[in-house]
Every structure is written in structure tokens, then in C-alpha cells.
Scaffold this motif. Sequence first.
Motif, PDB file in Angstrom:
ATOM      1  N   ASN A   1      -9.458   2.698   0.789  1.00 20.27           N
ATOM      2  CA  ASN A   1      -9.156   1.322   0.403  1.00 20.27           C
ATOM      3  C   ASN A   1      -7.934   0.739   1.107  1.00 20.27           C
ATOM      4  O   ASN A   1      -7.480  -0.345   0.761  1.00 20.27           O
ATOM      5  CB  ASN A   1      -8.928   1.251  -1.113  1.00 20.27           C
ATOM      6  CG  ASN A   1     -10.202   1.492  -1.897  1.00 20.27           C
ATOM      7  OD1 ASN A   1     -11.046   0.611  -2.001  1.00 20.27           O
ATOM      8  ND2 ASN A   1     -10.351   2.692  -2.441  1.00 20.27           N
TER       9      ASN A   1
ATOM     10  N   TRP B   1      -6.225  -2.799   0.385  1.00 21.72           N
ATOM     11  CA  TRP B   1      -5.074  -2.682  -0.492  1.00 21.72           C
ATOM     12  C   TRP B   1      -3.748  -2.847   0.237  1.00 21.72           C
ATOM     13  O   TRP B   1      -2.771  -2.181  -0.067  1.00 21.72           O
ATOM     14  CB  TRP B   1      -5.095  -1.324  -1.202  1.00 21.72           C
ATOM     15  CG  TRP B   1      -6.132  -1.224  -2.274  1.00 21.72           C
ATOM     16  CD1 TRP B   1      -7.002  -2.186  -2.699  1.00 21.72           C
ATOM     17  CD2 TRP B   1      -6.416  -0.067  -3.064  1.00 21.72           C
ATOM     18  NE1 TRP B   1      -7.800  -1.706  -3.692  1.00 21.72           N
ATOM     19  CE2 TRP B   1      -7.474  -0.403  -3.945  1.00 21.72           C
ATOM     20  CE3 TRP B   1      -5.901   1.225  -3.111  1.00 21.72           C
ATOM     21  CZ2 TRP B   1      -8.011   0.486  -4.854  1.00 21.72           C
ATOM     22  CZ3 TRP B   1      -6.422   2.119  -4.025  1.00 21.72           C
ATOM     23  CH2 TRP B   1      -7.464   1.757  -4.893  1.00 21.72           C
TER      24      TRP B   1
ATOM     25  N   GLY C   1     -11.920  -4.030  -7.365  1.00 21.36           N
ATOM     26  CA  GLY C   1     -10.817  -3.092  -7.539  1.00 21.36           C
ATOM     27  C   GLY C   1     -11.288  -1.758  -8.061  1.00 21.36           C
ATOM     28  O   GLY C   1     -12.484  -1.446  -8.063  1.00 21.36           O
TER      29      GLY C   1
ATOM     30  N   VAL D   1       0.820  -1.210   0.000  1.00 21.72           N
ATOM     31  CA  VAL D   1       0.000   0.000   0.000  1.00 21.72           C
ATOM     32  C   VAL D   1       0.854   1.260   0.000  1.00 21.72           C
ATOM     33  O   VAL D   1       0.506   2.259  -0.654  1.00 21.72           O
ATOM     34  CB  VAL D   1      -0.997  -0.009   1.186  1.00 21.72           C
ATOM     35  CG1 VAL D   1      -0.277   0.137   2.513  1.00 21.72           C
ATOM     36  CG2 VAL D   1      -2.026   1.097   1.024  1.00 21.72           C
TER      37      VAL D   1
ATOM     38  N   LEU E   1      -6.368  -1.544 -10.514  1.00 29.55           N
ATOM     39  CA  LEU E   1      -5.909  -1.906  -9.171  1.00 29.55           C
ATOM     40  C   LEU E   1      -6.847  -2.962  -8.584  1.00 29.55           C
ATOM     41  O   LEU E   1      -8.029  -2.689  -8.357  1.00 29.55           O
ATOM     42  CB  LEU E   1      -5.882  -0.670  -8.273  1.00 29.55           C
ATOM     43  CG  LEU E   1      -5.056   0.510  -8.808  1.00 29.55           C
ATOM     44  CD1 LEU E   1      -5.267   1.749  -7.938  1.00 29.55           C
ATOM     45  CD2 LEU E   1      -3.576   0.152  -8.884  1.00 29.55           C
TER      46      LEU E   1
ATOM     47  N   THR F   1      -1.575  -4.849  -3.482  1.00 38.56           N
ATOM     48  CA  THR F   1      -2.429  -4.539  -4.621  1.00 38.56           C
ATOM     49  C   THR F   1      -1.825  -5.107  -5.893  1.00 38.56           C
ATOM     50  O   THR F   1      -0.629  -4.943  -6.145  1.00 38.56           O
ATOM     51  CB  THR F   1      -2.560  -3.006  -4.784  1.00 38.56           C
ATOM     52  OG1 THR F   1      -2.987  -2.446  -3.567  1.00 38.56           O
ATOM     53  CG2 THR F   1      -3.550  -2.666  -5.882  1.00 38.56           C
TER      54      THR F   1
ATOM     55  N   THR G   1      -7.751  -5.631  -5.493  1.00 43.04           N
ATOM     56  CA  THR G   1      -7.507  -5.781  -4.059  1.00 43.04           C
ATOM     57  C   THR G   1      -6.738  -7.066  -3.765  1.00 43.04           C
ATOM     58  O   THR G   1      -6.718  -8.006  -4.564  1.00 43.04           O
ATOM     59  CB  THR G   1      -8.832  -5.817  -3.282  1.00 43.04           C
ATOM     60  OG1 THR G   1      -9.581  -6.971  -3.700  1.00 43.04           O
ATOM     61  CG2 THR G   1      -9.659  -4.568  -3.520  1.00 43.04           C
ATOM     62  N   GLU G   2      -6.140  -7.103  -2.590  1.00 41.93           N
ATOM     63  CA  GLU G   2      -5.358  -8.274  -2.190  1.00 41.93           C
ATOM     64  C   GLU G   2      -6.201  -9.546  -2.215  1.00 41.93           C
ATOM     65  O   GLU G   2      -5.753 -10.595  -2.679  1.00 41.93           O
ATOM     66  CB  GLU G   2      -4.772  -8.052  -0.798  1.00 41.93           C
ATOM     67  CG  GLU G   2      -3.889  -9.186  -0.326  1.00 41.93           C
ATOM     68  CD  GLU G   2      -3.251  -8.903   1.018  1.00 41.93           C
ATOM     69  OE1 GLU G   2      -2.343  -9.658   1.402  1.00 41.93           O
ATOM     70  OE2 GLU G   2      -3.649  -7.926   1.686  1.00 41.93           O
TER      71      GLU G   2
END
Length: 332
Positions: A286, A290, A211, A181, A314, A293, A316-317
Amino acid sequence: MSLTPLLVCDDSSMARKQVLRALPADWPVSVTEAGNGHEAMDAIRLGLGQVVLLDLTMPEMDGYQVLSALRAEGLAAQVIVISADIQEEAVRRVLALGALAFLKKPFDENDLRQTLSQLGILTEPGYIPQRNRLAANPIISFHDVFRETVNVAIGRAAALIAKVLGVFVQLPVPNVNILEVGELHMALTDASTCKKLTAICQGFIGSGIAGEALLMFHDSEIADIAQLMQRQSADYSDLEMLLDLSSVLIGACLSSIAEQIDVVFSQGHPQILGQHASIDELIQVNRKRWKKTLAVEISYSLEGHDIRFDLLLLFTEDSIERLTHKLAYLTN
């Protein structure tokens, strides 16, 4: 039985593996692989590329440059282009440079067999065991599979933008990274401060994948974009124009990725950062999602114009595991 020297040239090991899997089993060939245009030219000069299956968008030396070099050196090679760049102008250019045919990614075995047959290349049938062609059978990483998935998506988007603006879009090689992040925050902050930008953000979610798509326009280029879009009414503001263009570009990229991984994305309303929200606020909202990412950087440029669109996708994890599962069938 004589073997036809076949060269498969693509910077993606995933794409090369897909091509090798699609080769007709009864086509006696000896296969050489190349990861860029320089390697391809070296192989062709050695006689290893009587038939060439060639990608266009590659670093160092792209497919257009290979075709030009073949002509300049007078090298005989039967070239079939296999590319995600499906702009009509791209097809016209490669055929003008001497390619015999164009196949768009993704393609299937029937497309390739039919093309080879029509060109009279598929001759002297004889069974060649697949193990001879895929002896190395490399394990393909998630990174390479996902980059090739994105590559197809940005090609679809470029073809739409080319029609909307009446220009030729120069496709980039997408940059795919997993960022912490802090790294993401630094990258976005740098992007937002280096030049005056208008950034449009649009969230997406579907099947456990979520995302944000972030599209950045340089303010100095907006007047040129308006001219290309042939804006007729003064009531059609710059922001409305950029939102419309963003809708086409982001929508085409996301729908192509969704189609390839068999999901459906719901897209949120686009937000103009700086007007509706700031990049700092985007990160703060986020931050929990994130921690890591999956970031895709794409920079389109328009030939003959000083215009560039910078698109960031982007994920998200939590999306990374789901994407890995969805693309697992391609890594084997």
C-alpha cells in the motif's frame, strides 16, 4: 422572561454545535459550553448549569465522574446524557447516578424536544433568536467532524461486543491523525514488536473511499477472550474465534461510518498477519496509496478483565478528499 441556565458539555466542538442547533427555538435559555468534566463542574458551581446536556466519553474527567461529583457535592442540576456509548449497562449506570434521561448519538431535534417536554423542563415558551445561541458559530475542522463520526461508530461496535462477551466495554476517545508513510510504518512496526500480537487485517472500499482495518490482540489475553466467549468445542480454534470477533468489531465500526457519510463499504476477506501476510508486506503493498494516511487509533478495554483490543482504521490519501466532501455539510 427568565432564561434557564443551560450547560452543554462535550469534548467535541462538532457535537456541541449539533446540540446547539437542535435546541428548541422557543426554549428561553442562556448557554454555556464546556469541553470536559472539569469545565462543566466549574460552570455548574457558578450556577450556569441548571440543565446539563452531558457527554460521557471525554478526556480528563468523563461524564460518569461528573455525575458522581454532582451527587457528592449535592449540586442540583437536571442532567440529560447525550452519548455514543449505547451499551445497556452505560444507560443503566448514568440513570443510577442521577441522570434524568439518555439520548444516543446521533439524535435529532424531535428527540431532544420530546425528552425535554416529558421531563417538564421545556417550559415558559418564548422565541430566542438562534444568533444569540450560536454567536461564536465556530468553523469546525475536518479532524473534529471525522473524530465525532468515528466516536459514534465505536460506540455502536462496543455495544455489540458487550453483548457478545457479556462485559462492559470501556470506550476510548479516538485518536485521529494524518501520518506520512514512514510514520505509519514506524507505528505499526513498534506495535508488532512490543508484545506478541495476533493482528487481523481487512480491506474496505466504497464510493472512492478505501483503506484497511487492522485489529490487534495480545496473545496473552486470548485464553481470557475464549473464556468470555464460552467456547464449547475444541474444534473452534483461537484464530477462528478472533476472526469472528474481528468481524463483529470491524464490521460494526465500518457500517456505522458508512451510514453516517451515506456510502456502502465492500469488505475484503480478513487476513491474519504473520500467517497470511506481515505488517511489512501490508505497508509495501500500500506504499503508493499511503503516502499520507488518515489513521484512526481506537483502544477498547474490558472492565474487570486485563483485555484490550487495539483497532487501527487506515484510510488512503485519496480517501481524505472524498471524506472531506462527504462531511462538508457538518462543518458549516
